[in-house]
Design an enzyme around this catalytic site. Structure first.
Site, PDB file in Angstrom:
ATOM      1  N   CYS A  84       0.969  -1.498  -0.158  1.00  0.00           N
ATOM      2  CA  CYS A  84       0.179  -0.041   0.129  1.00  0.00           C
ATOM      3  C   CYS A  84       1.293   1.886   0.062  1.00  0.00           C
ATOM      4  O   CYS A  84       0.638   2.847  -0.424  1.00  0.00           O
ATOM      5  CB  CYS A  84      -0.948   0.465   1.378  1.00  0.00           C
ATOM      6  SG  CYS A  84      -0.249  -0.229   2.643  1.00  0.00           S
ATOM      7  N   HIS A 137      -1.643   1.128   7.004  1.00  0.00           N
ATOM      8  CA  HIS A 137      -2.138   0.536   5.472  1.00  0.00           C
ATOM      9  C   HIS A 137      -2.388   2.189   5.270  1.00  0.00           C
ATOM     10  O   HIS A 137      -3.082   3.049   6.251  1.00  0.00           O
ATOM     11  CB  HIS A 137      -3.654  -0.116   5.925  1.00  0.00           C
ATOM     12  CG  HIS A 137      -4.196  -0.406   4.680  1.00  0.00           C
ATOM     13  ND1 HIS A 137      -3.617  -1.451   3.179  1.00  0.00           N
ATOM     14  CD2 HIS A 137      -5.360  -0.368   3.665  1.00  0.00           C
ATOM     15  CE1 HIS A 137      -3.575  -1.945   3.010  1.00  0.00           C
ATOM     16  NE2 HIS A 137      -5.336  -0.262   2.540  1.00  0.00           N
ATOM     17  N   HIS A 153      -5.356   1.264  -3.186  1.00  0.00           N
ATOM     18  CA  HIS A 153      -4.761   0.940  -2.775  1.00  0.00           C
ATOM     19  C   HIS A 153      -4.457  -0.089  -2.167  1.00  0.00           C
ATOM     20  O   HIS A 153      -4.777  -0.618  -3.462  1.00  0.00           O
ATOM     21  CB  HIS A 153      -4.972   0.873  -0.543  1.00  0.00           C
ATOM     22  CG  HIS A 153      -6.868   0.152  -0.428  1.00  0.00           C
ATOM     23  ND1 HIS A 153      -6.805  -1.212   0.249  1.00  0.00           N
ATOM     24  CD2 HIS A 153      -7.914   0.011  -1.281  1.00  0.00           C
ATOM     25  CE1 HIS A 153      -8.216  -1.380   0.146  1.00  0.00           C
ATOM     26  NE2 HIS A 153      -8.695  -0.805  -0.820  1.00  0.00           N
TER      27      HIS A 153
END
Length: 181
Positions: A84, A137, A153
């Protein structure tokens, strides 16, 4: 009769689960209309800085979308595999913006904004680990349609794809939004 019943139950269970992997693409440009303003402004009246920022955001999004479907690879930054933060890092780097490489360091950059104020090109940060105490993330906002925020992502299970902040998992794991442009 019992065999048919078992077969039908199995069939319904299989159909109910849906396809295992769906590819999402968002190629259509959507427009957002904001009501409440009586003053009309034409595109030519936009401030020059705002136009540059919008163009930069579109370029970054375009770069990121070019990696759609790329498989997940921890620490990866290429079409062979990407994580990510690698996706965001490379998308920014290819558009001449230097940024930290890891999601928790990225979360320290820019200006924190309310989720209601999110625009294309902003970053969304998440905590997806049950035991972890820090952000792990990151996603790049690619579209805002009312209260539906779409972001690109890289996930460990499905690679690089576009998701919605409305999805239960991502909504629950969401921590903050940051503006970097």
């Amino acid at each position: 009769m019992l065999r048919k019943t078992i077969f039908l139950l199995f069939l319904f269970a299989l159909i109910g689960c849906g396809p295992g992997k769906r590819k999402r693409t968002y190629s259509k440009t959507r427009t957002v209309t904001v009501e409440g303003s009586t003053e009309e402004t034409s595109p030519k009246e936009k401030p020059e800085k705002e136009e540059r920022e919008n163009a930069k955001a579109e370029a970054i999004i375009s770069t990121a979308m070019g990696f759609s479907g790329t498989r997940y690879k921890y620490g990866g930054t290429t079409k062979k595999g990407m994580d990510c933060s690698g996706l965001v890092y490379i998308s920014l780097k290819e558009n001449e913006i230097l940024f930290p490489r890891t999601s928790y360091q990225m979360a320290l950059e820019g200006e924190k904004i309310r989720v209601e104020d999110v625009e294309k090109g902003d970053l969304l940060f998440f905590k997806t680990s049950k035991t972890g105490k820090r952000i792990n993330h990151v996603g790049l906002v690619v579209d805002v349609d009312g209260d539906d925020i779409k972001f690109i992502h890289a996930t460990t299970s499905r690679g690089v794809l576009v998701s919605s902040l409305r999805e239960g998992y991502w909504n629950y794991a969401f921590v903050k939004a940051m503006r970097i442009l």
